[in-house]
Design a protein around this motif. Structure first.
Motif, PDB file in Angstrom:
ATOM      1  N   LYS A  69      39.207  46.029  39.520  1.00 19.47           N
ATOM      2  CA  LYS A  69      38.798  45.401  40.775  1.00 19.47           C
ATOM      3  C   LYS A  69      39.503  46.045  41.973  1.00 19.47           C
ATOM      4  CE  LYS A  69      38.757  40.743  42.848  1.00 19.47           C
ATOM      5  NZ  LYS A  69      37.654  40.975  43.708  1.00 19.47           N
ATOM      6  N   GLU A  70      40.784  46.324  41.858  1.00 19.36           N
ATOM      7  CA  GLU A  70      41.554  46.856  42.986  1.00 19.36           C
ATOM      8  C   GLU A  70      41.489  48.378  43.119  1.00 19.36           C
ATOM      9  OE1 GLU A  70      42.994  45.312  45.488  1.00 19.36           O
ATOM     10  OE2 GLU A  70      42.436  43.359  44.694  1.00 19.36           O
ATOM     11  N   MET A  71      41.466  49.084  41.993  1.00 21.78           N
ATOM     12  CA  MET A  71      41.550  50.552  42.034  1.00 21.78           C
ATOM     13  C   MET A  71      40.193  51.233  41.850  1.00 21.78           C
ATOM     14  SD  MET A  71      44.698  51.085  42.682  1.00 21.78           S
ATOM     15  CE  MET A  71      44.965  52.810  42.338  1.00 21.78           C
ATOM     16  N   GLN A  72      39.180  50.493  41.441  1.00 21.34           N
ATOM     17  CA  GLN A  72      37.832  51.043  41.237  1.00 21.34           C
ATOM     18  C   GLN A  72      37.790  52.108  40.141  1.00 21.34           C
ATOM     19  OE1 GLN A  72      35.463  49.440  43.375  1.00 21.34           O
ATOM     20  NE2 GLN A  72      37.333  48.325  43.786  1.00 21.34           N
ATOM     21  N   THR A  73      38.742  52.056  39.211  1.00 22.56           N
ATOM     22  CA  THR A  73      38.776  52.985  38.084  1.00 22.56           C
ATOM     23  C   THR A  73      39.161  52.229  36.823  1.00 22.56           C
ATOM     24  OG1 THR A  73      41.124  53.539  38.357  1.00 22.56           O
ATOM     25  CG2 THR A  73      39.533  54.929  39.532  1.00 22.56           C
TER      26      THR A  73
END
Length: 133
Positions: A48-52
């Motif tokens: 959710k936060e890093m998109q990875t």
């Protein structure tokens, strides 16, 4: 370095969320977590936060160890509980995002978003149910 008033306001909101779902907000001795559910939460929060995809292996530890990344291995101390898990993960994400410093306002809002997501997904309740069995 002193933590700003804005940061402290956000950390207060984090504590309110934890208390609203019956979790002790203390990062030294919070409500214990089930390892499988905590691992799932860590991976989802990272995504959710890093998109990875979560880049580390995950291991459970206990005792006086902190939730933190060591040599490409993210260790989760389930006995210290949910508040410590989210706090430790927020520091690793903050480090990866190159935030100004560990407890800046950006870190506090990051931890707030993550805590809110844990609450919305009912991971603590699921964990408590699994641990009570």
């Amino acid at each position: 370095m002193k933590t700003s008033k804005e940061s402290m306001m956000w950390y207060g909101k984090v504590n309110e969320i934890w208390e609203s779902i019956g979790v002790d907000p203390c990062v030294w001795s919070s409500t214990p977590a089930d390892f499988k559910i905590a691992s799932k939460a860590v991976k989802a929060l990272w995504k959710k936060e890093m998109q990875t995809k979560f880049p580390y292996t995950i291991t459970e530890v206990s005792g006086n160890r902190h939730t933190w990344c060591r040599r490409n291995n993210f260790v989760i101390n389930t006995s210290k509980g949910w508040a410590e898990i989210v706090h430790g993960l927020s520091h690793e994400i903050g480090y990866q995002k190159k935030l100004k410093r560990p407890h800046c306002a950006e870190h506090a809002t990051l931890e707030y978003r993550m805590t809110k997501h844990v609450c919305e997904k009912n991971w603590v309740q699921s964990s408590n149910e699994k641990l009570s069995k």
